[in-house]
Enzyme design. Structure first.
Site, PDB file in Angstrom:
ATOM      1  N   GLY A 126       1.167   7.578  -2.739  1.00  0.00           N
ATOM      2  CA  GLY A 126       2.565   7.398  -2.364  1.00  0.00           C
ATOM      3  C   GLY A 126       2.785   7.637  -0.887  1.00  0.00           C
ATOM      4  N   TYR A 127       2.528   6.615  -0.084  1.00  0.00           N
ATOM      5  CA  TYR A 127       2.703   6.721   1.368  1.00  0.00           C
ATOM      6  C   TYR A 127       3.852   5.830   1.848  1.00  0.00           C
ATOM      7  CZ  TYR A 127      -1.598   9.378   2.473  1.00  0.00           C
ATOM      8  OH  TYR A 127      -2.562  10.341   2.596  1.00  0.00           O
ATOM      9  N   SER A 160      -0.131   0.842  -4.893  1.00  0.00           N
ATOM     10  CA  SER A 160      -1.119   0.129  -5.707  1.00  0.00           C
ATOM     11  C   SER A 160      -1.357   0.835  -7.033  1.00  0.00           C
ATOM     12  CB  SER A 160      -2.442   0.014  -4.953  1.00  0.00           C
ATOM     13  OG  SER A 160      -2.277  -0.687  -3.738  1.00  0.00           O
ATOM     14  N   GLU A 243      -9.738   6.160   3.451  1.00  0.00           N
ATOM     15  CA  GLU A 243      -9.187   4.877   3.018  1.00  0.00           C
ATOM     16  C   GLU A 243      -9.683   3.743   3.900  1.00  0.00           C
ATOM     17  OE1 GLU A 243      -4.858   2.726   2.154  1.00  0.00           O
ATOM     18  OE2 GLU A 243      -4.942   4.543   3.361  1.00  0.00           O
TER      19      GLU A 243
END
Length: 396
Positions: A126-127, A160, A243
């Site tokens: 959750g960014y 995602s 990431e």
């Protein structure tokens, strides 16, 4: 670096090949999502064999092996050559788990690590928010204290696999009145917590890869902060480092190149194989050189790991170059397929299980995700090369 296998490495490589030969049929489809039971089974199988989470301590569900860049390289090479993925649950295993092991408390590691590797906990990130994408420090999802809990309100977007995840790690502003990069905390919580609403977003692949996630008075224990409260920006940069290396993984390009060569030997245009067409073959040669450069760059980074070197600038280029290279490989495959390159899912004239058009559409998103190509160039220029910070142009 000596690229020849030692007797020990040769024996290890043979073991990997034998494992692949025995278990290939159990591998999930190329487009399987993290909610697929086969993904969970594949993940457990690889962890048990020591081909995934090799250096995670056994107490936390990993193989407990000592760091060995050469063995990690062999695993990557052999799975790429076999056109198999080693991991699908990237957010949990390749992003959150390394962050947890580096910055989490002993109690947090015990509660979360093994369950993540076993596939019991499936994570989403959750960014991004509607007004905070590449400018992540402007996020506005907030939490205030109420007893031993935080109470969250706000929204995340482009999350995602949130619709099939049962856990989220998120950046939330917990300290009001602080500067942009300060006062943010890195929280984790169950997606089943009351007050969370997930709305899938249909993408051009025809699948709901991304989601909107809304928080209305969501209660999260204050103990569920990774790192220090208010220091989430520093923790997030740890996750982002992992990431970006995931999104630009050079072995994905190697895998795609192998598949592309096979496709070009099979498909024909104007009565001859695509690989015999001089224009298409020239594009293939150029892309092959770029894949080889990425592979050699990864070997350079492997050498640096073995020697304890950081090489921050060299690591920054991986995400930028890797994602763009994957997209270029996909595009050549589509050109070779011609009209059939527009087909996927259950079309009658489907080629290669429809993986190339699906990848083309998905890889375009990866160029944007984790920081757009433009943002990556700025980071490389400013942080890597020491160039002056670019300022937005202003209209008089």
């Amino acid at each position: 670096m000596d690229l020849e296998d030692s007797p020990e490495d040769h024996a290890f490589r043979e073991g990997v090949r034998q494992f692949i030969a025995r278990h290939r049929a159990q591998a999930p489809a190329f487009d399987a999502h993290i909610g697929d039971p086969r993904v969970k089974q594949w993940q457990q199988l690889l962890v048990a064999a020591g081909y995934l989470a090799r250096t995670v301590p056994k107490a936390y569900g990993g193989a407990g092996c000592s760091p060995d860049p050469m063995k990690s390289l062999i695993i990557a090479e052999e799975f790429a050559a076999a056109q198999l993925n080693t991991v699908y649950a990237r957010a949990g295993i390749l992003m959150f788990l390394p962050t947890l092991l580096e910055l989490g408390t002993a109690a947090q590691k015990e509660a979360l690590a093994a369950a993540t590797l076993a596939g019991e906990l499936v994570w989403c990130q959750g960014y991004s928010e509607p007004q905070s994408g590449s400018d992540l420090a402007s996020l506005s999802t907030r939490a205030h204290e109420d007893g031993d809990d935080f109470v969250l309100n706000g929204q995340k977007i482009w999350t995602s696999y949130a619709h099939v995840s049962n856990m989220m790690f998120a950046l939330v502003r917990t300290e009001p009145g602080t500067r942009r990069h300060e006062g943010i905390s890195y929280l984790y919580f169950s997606m089943r917590t009351p007050g969370i609403e997930t709305r899938p977003l249909m993408t051009m692949t025809g699948k709901p890869l991304f989601n909107e996630v809304f928080f209305t008075d969501v209660r999260v224990p204050q103990s569920q902060v990774i790192g220090q409260r208010g220091q989430g920006w520093k923790v997030a940069n740890t996750t982002l480092r992992h990431e970006r290396s995931v999104l630009g993984n050079p072995w994905q390009a190697v895998q795609r190149l192998e598949g592309l060569v096979a496709l070009m030997r099979q498909e024909t245009r104007d009565g001859r194989r695509c690989i015999d067409d001089p224009v298409l073959r020239d594009r293939l040669m150029q892309l092959s050189a770029q894949v080889e450069a990425m592979k050699q760059h990864e070997l350079r980074l492997t050498t640096a790991d073995m020697q304890g070197q950081a090489l921050p600038l060299e690591r920054l280029v991986v995400k930028l170059q890797g994602t763009q290279l994957n997209y270029a490989l996909d595009a050549l495959a589509i050109d070779c397929l011609g009209d059939a390159g527009t087909l996927y899912d259950n079309s009658l004239r489907l080629r290669a299980a429809g993986q190339w058009p699906y990848r083309l559409m998905q890889d375009l998103g990866f160029i944007i995700g984790g920081g757009t190509a433009q943002i990556q160039r700025n980071i490389i220029g400013e942080r890597g090369l020491g160039l002056p910070r670019s300022e937005p142009s202003r209209t008089p």
